[in-house]
Design an enzyme around this catalytic site. Sequence first.
Site, PDB file in Angstrom:
ATOM      1  CE  LYS A 148       2.983  -3.957 -15.283  1.00 24.67           C
ATOM      2  NZ  LYS A 148       3.043  -4.875 -14.124  1.00 24.67           N
ATOM      3  CB  THR A 208      -6.082  -2.063  -8.852  1.00 24.28           C
ATOM      4  OG1 THR A 208      -5.662  -1.068  -7.904  1.00 24.28           O
ATOM      5  CG2 THR A 208      -7.207  -1.530  -9.718  1.00 24.28           C
ATOM      6  N   GLY A 256      -2.677  -6.527  -6.738  1.00 25.20           N
ATOM      7  CA  GLY A 256      -2.208  -7.741  -7.433  1.00 25.20           C
ATOM      8  C   GLY A 256      -2.480  -7.770  -8.928  1.00 25.20           C
ATOM      9  CB  THR A 257      -3.558  -5.227 -11.447  1.00 29.24           C
ATOM     10  OG1 THR A 257      -2.691  -4.243 -10.887  1.00 29.24           O
ATOM     11  CG2 THR A 257      -4.991  -4.949 -11.043  1.00 29.24           C
ATOM     12  N   GLY A 258      -0.697  -6.500 -11.351  1.00 33.59           N
ATOM     13  CA  GLY A 258       0.542  -6.788 -12.086  1.00 33.59           C
ATOM     14  C   GLY A 258       0.914  -8.265 -11.995  1.00 33.59           C
ATOM     15  CB  CYS A 259       0.879 -10.690  -9.138  1.00 33.81           C
ATOM     16  SG  CYS A 259       1.795  -9.699  -7.965  1.00 33.81           S
TER      17      CYS A 259
END
Length: 266
Positions: A174, A205, A207-210
């Site tokens: 990412k 942003t 929690g974008t990865g979750c």
Amino acid sequence: MFKTALSIAGTDPTGGAGTIADVKVFQSRNVYGMSAITSIVAQNTTGVQQVFDQPVHIIEAQLDSIYNDIVPDAVKTGMLGTSEVMDVVRPFIVKHHIPYVIDPVMVAKSGDDLLNDDGKEAVRYKLLDLATVATPNLPELERILNMTVQTKSEIERAGKIFLNEIGSQSVVIKGGHLEGDAIDYLFTKEGCIELPAQRIATHHTHGTGCTFSAVITAELAKGHSIATSVRTAKAYITHAIRHNPGLGHGNGPVSHFGYKEEEIAY
Ligand SMILES: Nc1ncnc2c1ncn2[C@@H]1O[C@H](COP(=O)(O)OP(=O)(O)OP(=O)(O)O)[C@@H](O)[C@H]1O
Ligand SMILES: Cc1ncc(CO)c(N)n1
């Protein structure tokens, strides 16, 4: 027939990250969501206040409860807290041949640790070889591979190491932490696919990865290919950031209904 997905992760009581966000994503993608909680985290959009890692026997008991009754169609792991938790999770992934997405969560956006040092060393050997899709951000990637990953050629080298040395089936590297456009790179044995998106100028942003890895999990649960699942996740997270609800006093959460604001259906 309902498809089901399981999130094994920590909590965020404000619902922007971790297992609560994952279940919201599963629901929004029409997949029945389940959750085994590894750590209870007192956190909000401004940072992490306290962390309580659950005893490993409680984590194992939750997984027994789930797998003895409703075997999920796909599973993801997020915050695991310690390497001992990886030992508990691994046999469930090995035994059930279902798609497995690993988001190797190490540090929250606020800079607080969500995985101990042993865990940061161990994740490469204890779980990543089982991954259908791994979704490291750049700092996680650098820690796992013990190398700098900032340029396109370093990203390509890192992708190859994941596939050929670590044994993951695929990896999405990412680019959220780089300057410029938010470009992600999906590496599979077929090659590399670039997933470009304009960077949205916002600090919302959390929690974008979750959210991104949960969408991939939900789409894999429905039987979609890795490439289709990752493309859907990229569209979803872009719309989720664009339509963020502006909540909280810090880095706010994204909208898990953002895609409904768009004209396109996916
Ligand atoms: N400002 C932004 N604009 C557009 N897309 C973004 C932005 N920030 C992150 N993304 C995208 O969001 C997804 C998640 O990436 P990111 O690097 O933020 O994950 P992360 O650091 O693991 O998140 P987390 O804080 O939840 O751990 C990727 O597809 C990334 O490209
Ligand atoms: C529980 C949890 N998992 C992952 C993250 C990373 O966003 C977070 N802040 N909290």
